[in-house]
Design a protein around this motif. Structure first.
Motif, mmCIF file in Angstrom:
data_model
loop_
_atom_site.group_PDB
_atom_site.id
_atom_site.type_symbol
_atom_site.label_atom_id
_atom_site.label_comp_id
_atom_site.label_asym_id
_atom_site.label_seq_id
_atom_site.Cartn_x
_atom_site.Cartn_y
_atom_site.Cartn_z
ATOM 1 N N CYS A 78 -32.219 -23.672 12.775
ATOM 2 C CA CYS A 78 -32.372 -23.399 14.204
ATOM 3 C C CYS A 78 -31.545 -24.382 15.040
ATOM 4 O O CYS A 78 -31.547 -25.585 14.794
ATOM 5 N N CYS A 99 -34.581 -26.541 17.230
ATOM 6 C CA CYS A 99 -35.540 -27.465 16.614
ATOM 7 C C CYS A 99 -35.148 -27.876 15.202
ATOM 8 O O CYS A 99 -35.817 -28.706 14.588
ATOM 9 N N SER A 115 -35.396 -26.212 12.538
ATOM 10 C CA SER A 115 -36.201 -25.572 11.494
ATOM 11 C C SER A 115 -35.331 -24.698 10.594
ATOM 12 O O SER A 115 -34.355 -24.088 11.035
ATOM 13 N N CYS A 148 -35.845 -18.041 15.493
ATOM 14 C CA CYS A 148 -36.510 -19.160 14.834
ATOM 15 C C CYS A 148 -38.018 -18.898 14.825
ATOM 16 O O CYS A 148 -38.631 -18.728 15.871
ATOM 17 N N CYS A 168 -39.994 -22.449 16.382
ATOM 18 C CA CYS A 168 -40.103 -22.686 17.826
ATOM 19 C C CYS A 168 -40.058 -21.369 18.610
ATOM 20 O O CYS A 168 -40.108 -21.369 19.831
#
Ligand SMILES: [Zn+2]
Lengths: 270, 167
Positions: free
Chosen positions: B125, B128, B130, B150, B153
């Motif tokens: 992502c 964030c 991720s 994502c 988030c």
């Protein structure tokens, strides 16, 4: 780029020119028909994806017309817009309408047809572009290498649609089968070089027609095997050969729309 | 008053090219995008060779013009020539580390440097970091971008498509 003509025999230049017209016109018409789906694709993500593919393909057409311009054949815009239908060298398949109706009114376009046309055409383009990477004409090699990278995403896209629709409902499968038949009827000139066969092949601009057909079949065979359907036969002789300037009425209407604005004032900058 | 013509240096040209941004991602310069193939200086004349990212990219003409204007703005420069070539082909690994940083600033995940064996690729992502993301549309708002989602988030973000000669 202005001295590409140096050291080139007239026969060789003619062969390069003939091939470039086939490649450029294919991309132009395919891009135009693809762009007619703008706002009409099955969902918003597809709208973004199809128009992106149409835009890339138009970029490829521009590149081929530019190579013609570099050879002194004419300006790229004039070559794209001002040549009459009987001088066009695109395959019949690329000029076909997307279905009944006009996109500004009430179009009844056939999405299955667009998926099959795009998948088969894109795989055919891949066979040619792979071979062009070994062409004797260096500017074509450079163009092909660039196009091949973008083509990767187009193939992925159409293969996904093709597989999914043929693994879907009975209605979807039937529509896809009808589309495959329709597309294959027009596939007879896809790998043809028309009257320029000998010149194109002998000058090693691209591999032989038969090798391109084999490469196309091999590239789609695994997908067909998984779907448990037969790879369709390419017609021996085309009912019309676009490479020789033989076309359907669909081409005239495409050109009329495509070039309407340009023809108003070819000298204007857009 | 007659000014002595100052010498043009390639360093100075590169400096000014760092201010030419991609019109569609205005945090990233064309230098960091890897679009500048070469800068040659002959006396007070400058030639810049650019590589287009995608062939159908409508921003290319803007970039050409902005490049010309930027280099011409150097008082010591006389003639500017901007040429677009296709060889070597632009690939996404030409984007610099700074380019990666600036793409993230814009909310775009930089192109991954590696492909899986099946040709697929993965990015984290852009917001964030991720790894728990899904591909929404491989074709994004411009030819060079994809759209992802994502799951951590819950943001939609974009990624720059990897492009390689191995494709
Ligand atoms: Zn996130």
């Amino acid at each position: 780029m202005s001295n590409v003509e140096n050291g080139m025999s007239k026969a060789y230049k003619n062969a390069v020119t003939a091939l470039l017209f086939q490649l450029a016109d294919d991309e132009l018409l395919y891009a135009f028909r693809a762009s007619e789906w703008l706002g009409l694709a099955p969902h918003i993500e597809e709208d973004v994806a199809s128009s992106s593919i149409a835009q890339d393909s138009m970029g490829h057409a521009v590149m081929y017309y530019k190579l013609l311009e570099d050879l002194g054949v004419g300006s790229e815009d004039d070559l794209a817009h001002l040549r009459p239908a009987n001088e066009r060298k695109n395959s019949i398949l690329t000029e076909r309408v997307n279905g009944e109706g006009y996109y500004m009114e009430t179009p009844q376009y056939d999405w299955a047809y667009h998926v099959v046309r795009s998948y088969f055409y894109t795989q055919a383009k891949k066979a040619k572009v792979d071979s062009l990477c070994q062409s004797s004409y260096e500017p074509l090699v450079e163009a092909a290498m660039k196009i091949r990278m973008e083509l990767y995403y187009h193939r992925l896209h159409w293969e996904t649609w093709f597989k999914q629709l043929l693994s879907s409902t009975d209605v979807a499968k039937e529509k896809m089968q009808q589309a495959i038949e329709l597309v294959m009827e027009d596939f007879g000139d896809m790998f043809s070089f028309g009257k320029d066969k000998q010149a194109i092949e002998e000058n090693n601009l691209l591999c032989q027609e038969e090798a391109l057909k084999a490469s196309w079949k091999a590239s789609i065979a695994p997908v067909f095997a998984k779907l448990q359907i037969e790879v369709p036969e390419i017609p021996e002789t085309p009912h019309l050969n676009g490479r020789n300037g033989e076309h359907t009425k669909d081409l005239e209407s495409a050109l009329a729309t495509l070039s309407e604005v340009y023809r108003i004032d070819p000298a204007a900058g857009w | 008053m007659v000014m002595a013509a100052k010498e043009v240096t390639t360093e100075r040209v590169y400096e000014v090219l760092m201010t030419v941004m991609d019109p569609e991602i205005d945090s990233v310069s064309i230098v960091d995008l890897g679009m500048v193939e070469s800068v040659t200086v002959e006396g007070n004349d400058v030639k810049v060779v650019l590589l287009p990212t995608f062939l159908g990219c409508p921003a290319l003409e803007f970039i050409e013009n902005n490049t010309r204007d930027a280099v011409q703005s150097l008082p010591e420069v006389n003639k500017v020539e901007v040429e677009v070539v296709f060889s070597p082909p632009w690939t996404s690994d030409r984007i610099t580390e700074q380019g990666h940083v600036n793409l993230r600033k814009f909310g775009i995940a930089p192109p991954p440097r590696h492909f899986e064996e099946d040709g697929s690729w993965h990015v984290d992502c852009a917001y964030c970091g991720s790894t728990y993301v899904s591909m929404e549309n491989i074709f994004g708002p411009t030819a060079c971008r994809s759209i992802l989602y994502c799951k951590s988030c819950k943001n939609v973000f974009e990624a720059m498509k990897p492009v390689s000669t191995l494709m």
